[in-house]
Design an enzyme around this catalytic site. Structure first.
Site, PDB file in Angstrom:
ATOM      1  CE  LYS A   1      -4.440  -1.489   1.150  1.00  0.00           C
ATOM      2  NZ  LYS A   1      -5.520  -1.356   2.039  1.00  0.00           N
TER       3      LYS A   1
ATOM      4  CE  LYS B   1      -5.799  -7.664  -2.118  1.00  0.00           C
ATOM      5  NZ  LYS B   1      -5.626  -7.328  -0.814  1.00  0.00           N
TER       6      LYS B   1
ATOM      7  CE  LYS C   1     -13.670   1.978  -5.074  1.00  0.00           C
ATOM      8  NZ  LYS C   1     -13.131   2.714  -6.454  1.00  0.00           N
TER       9      LYS C   1
HETATM   10  P1  TYM Z   1     -10.637  -5.387   3.711  1.00  0.00           P
HETATM   11  O1  TYM Z   1     -11.483  -4.310   4.030  1.00  0.00           O
HETATM   12  O2  TYM Z   1      -9.598  -5.099   2.785  1.00  0.00           O
HETATM   13  O3  TYM Z   1     -11.447  -6.800   3.203  1.00  0.00           O
HETATM   14  C1  TYM Z   1     -12.569  -7.346   3.859  1.00  0.00           C
HETATM   15  C2  TYM Z   1     -12.371  -8.774   3.840  1.00  0.00           C
HETATM   16  O4  TYM Z   1     -12.454  -9.054   2.532  1.00  0.00           O
HETATM   17  C3  TYM Z   1     -11.535 -10.124   2.382  1.00  0.00           C
HETATM   18  N1  TYM Z   1     -11.120  -9.788   0.965  1.00  0.00           N
HETATM   19  C4  TYM Z   1     -10.724 -10.796  -0.085  1.00  0.00           C
HETATM   20  N2  TYM Z   1     -11.094 -11.810   0.050  1.00  0.00           N
HETATM   21  C5  TYM Z   1     -11.019 -12.879  -1.060  1.00  0.00           C
HETATM   22  N3  TYM Z   1     -10.463 -12.253  -2.220  1.00  0.00           N
HETATM   23  C6  TYM Z   1     -10.202 -10.799  -2.435  1.00  0.00           C
HETATM   24  N4  TYM Z   1      -9.871 -10.421  -3.402  1.00  0.00           N
HETATM   25  C7  TYM Z   1     -10.382 -10.242  -1.200  1.00  0.00           C
HETATM   26  N5  TYM Z   1     -10.289  -8.844  -0.865  1.00  0.00           N
HETATM   27  C8  TYM Z   1     -10.847  -8.546   0.352  1.00  0.00           C
HETATM   28  C9  TYM Z   1     -10.427  -9.919   3.270  1.00  0.00           C
HETATM   29  O5  TYM Z   1      -9.373 -10.903   3.506  1.00  0.00           O
HETATM   30  C10 TYM Z   1     -11.036  -9.391   4.386  1.00  0.00           C
HETATM   31  O6  TYM Z   1     -11.428 -10.677   5.350  1.00  0.00           O
HETATM   32  N6  TYM Z   1      -7.696  -5.396   7.697  1.00  0.00           N
HETATM   33  C11 TYM Z   1      -8.623  -5.738   7.200  1.00  0.00           C
HETATM   34  C12 TYM Z   1     -10.091  -5.410   8.047  1.00  0.00           C
HETATM   35  C13 TYM Z   1      -9.970  -5.402   9.485  1.00  0.00           C
HETATM   36  C14 TYM Z   1     -10.148  -6.786  10.149  1.00  0.00           C
HETATM   37  C15 TYM Z   1      -9.921  -6.538  11.646  1.00  0.00           C
HETATM   38  C16 TYM Z   1     -10.252  -8.044   9.610  1.00  0.00           C
HETATM   39  C17 TYM Z   1      -9.880  -4.666  10.239  1.00  0.00           C
HETATM   40  N7  TYM Z   1      -9.812  -5.213  11.824  1.00  0.00           N
HETATM   41  C18 TYM Z   1      -9.965  -7.658  12.398  1.00  0.00           C
HETATM   42  C19 TYM Z   1     -10.530  -9.126  10.649  1.00  0.00           C
HETATM   43  C20 TYM Z   1     -10.285  -9.059  12.089  1.00  0.00           C
HETATM   44  C21 TYM Z   1      -9.055  -5.229   5.658  1.00  0.00           C
HETATM   45  O7  TYM Z   1      -8.603  -4.521   5.362  1.00  0.00           O
HETATM   46  O8  TYM Z   1     -10.168  -5.864   5.212  1.00  0.00           O
END
Ligand code: TYM
Length: 343
Positions: free
Chosen positions: A120, A203, A206
């Site tokens: 990032k 991947k 967004k």
């Molecule tokens: P975020 O907002 O990027 O994504 C949310 C969830 O979607 C999954 N995901 C995907 N899974 C499969 N293929 C993809 N292309 C894909 N893009 C996103 C992510 O793995 C995620 O499960 N840091 C985290 C949010 C967070 C969190 C937490 C998660 C904050 N605190 C505590 C678990 C526990 C994030 O940025 O997810």
């Protein structure tokens, strides 16, 4: 089934989504769908992690809107606010409070290994916010402020959950307590890493996409979905008979995995149906399945977005419950550290 139905809990799950853009198929298949299937077997907490979203600048109006939209997307997908705790991170100050303690527990060397920060921040590391760097400490606090035991996520979050384990272990060890459990990542299903429709080596995300055509959004219409699938990158060969035949065919593999996840099958079962097909035929079938699965969710999201008060009411109930759970655990952590109790 209502939330008050007695059930044997297998532990507590916590997971979150950043409201930093529109929900996409990766979020749905990699995360939300699994949450729906687990929500009644565990004490479940699902969170719109707005504090995480602002580690990269968000337009304030968009952030407010996206936070409701992510809640609507979860509810429309089957997350039941009566069966779990659905809430917004900034409504529960204990996350940020425990995160500060974890900033003092986690080592710089640990954060330096985080691949998502490297991706990032890119070349312009110096211009990244300090929040982006300590982001995994806040994520550990999200999980541990509820003593959650399981964290269902997509593949890309595995390293962060492992860091949360390291932080829990170091806290317990440094302060001579057995306060925090070591949370387990739960990564399941055929679509733990949904790839871009344009480039099977990237991947679906967004923030990393140059074109909207690479992602299917949960708000896309049937026409949008059809067009994006039609234009998805493929190779010239027909679909193979076995999963081994997908080796080195990243785009084909991704589309087969998406079809499998959307239709609750394994990739092997999908290939039994489509072996030998040309991509044009396969894409029509995939479009049918995607529209049939996502269409009702999108319609329900739109209905909920037209009535934000319904969403806000659910989120208030969730925040009240979350605050009540977090408060005593934060207190225990503060006591372990030796903070003078507030009177
Ligand atoms: P975020 O907002 O990027 O994504 C949310 C969830 O979607 C999954 N995901 C995907 N899974 C499969 N293929 C993809 N292309 C894909 N893009 C996103 C992510 O793995 C995620 O499960 N840091 C985290 C949010 C967070 C969190 C937490 C998660 C904050 N605190 C505590 C678990 C526990 C994030 O940025 O997810």
């Amino acid at each position: 089934m209502s939330g008050s139905t007695p059930r044997a809990s297998k532990g507590r799950i916590f997971s979150g989504i950043k409201p930093s853009g529109n929900l996409h198929l990766g979020n749905y298949l990699g995360a939300i769908r699994n949450w729906v299937s687990m929500q009644r077997d565990y004490d479940s907490m699902f969170c719109m992690v707005d504090l995480h979203a602002i580690t990269v600048f968000q337009d304030p109006k968009e952030l407010t809107r996206n936070t409701r939209e992510v809640a609507a997307g979860m509810m429309a997908s089957g997350i039941d606010p009566a069966a779990c705790i659905l809430f917004v991170q900034s409504h529960v100050p204990a996350h940020a409070e425990l995160a500060w303690v974890f900033n003092c527990v986690a080592r710089l060397g640990w954060l330096n290994r985080m691949t998502q920060f490297k991706d990032k921040a890119g070349k312009n590391r110096e211009a990244s916010s300090s929040g982006l760097y300590v982001y995994p400490n806040l994520m550990a606090a999200d999980i541990l402020v509820y003593k959650a035991t399981h964290v269902p996520v997509g593949e890309d979050q595995k390293q962060h959950v492992e860091l949360a384990r390291d932080i829990a272990a170091k806290f317990n060890n440094d302060y001579g307590v057995n306060l925090f459990p070591l949370p387990e990542p739960v990564i399941q299903g055929p679509a733990t890493r949904v790839m871009s429709l344009r480039d099977g080596s990237k991947k679906m995300s967004k923030s990393e996409m140059t074109s909207d055509a690479a992602l299917i959004y949960m708000t896309d219409t049937a026409d949008d979905i059809a067009q994006k699938i039609r234009k998805a990158t493929t190779d010239p060969n027909p679909l193979p008979e076995t999963v081994e035949g997908l080796t080195g065919r990243l785009e084909a593999e991704n589309l087969v995995n998406i079809m499998a996840a959307l239709s609750d099958r394994t990739p092997e079962q999908v290939l039994q149906e489509v072996a030998g097909w040309q991509f044009s035929q396969f894409k029509s079938r995939l479009t049918e399945i995607a529209v049939a699965t996502l269409g009702p969710i999108t319609a329900e999201m739109n209905r909920l977005m037209a009535d934000p008060a319904e969403i806000d009411r659910a989120l208030k109930v969730g925040a009240d419950k979350a605050r009540a759970l977090a408060a005593p655990i934060l207190k225990e952590a503060y006591a372990a550290v030796g903070f003078l109790p507030a009177i």
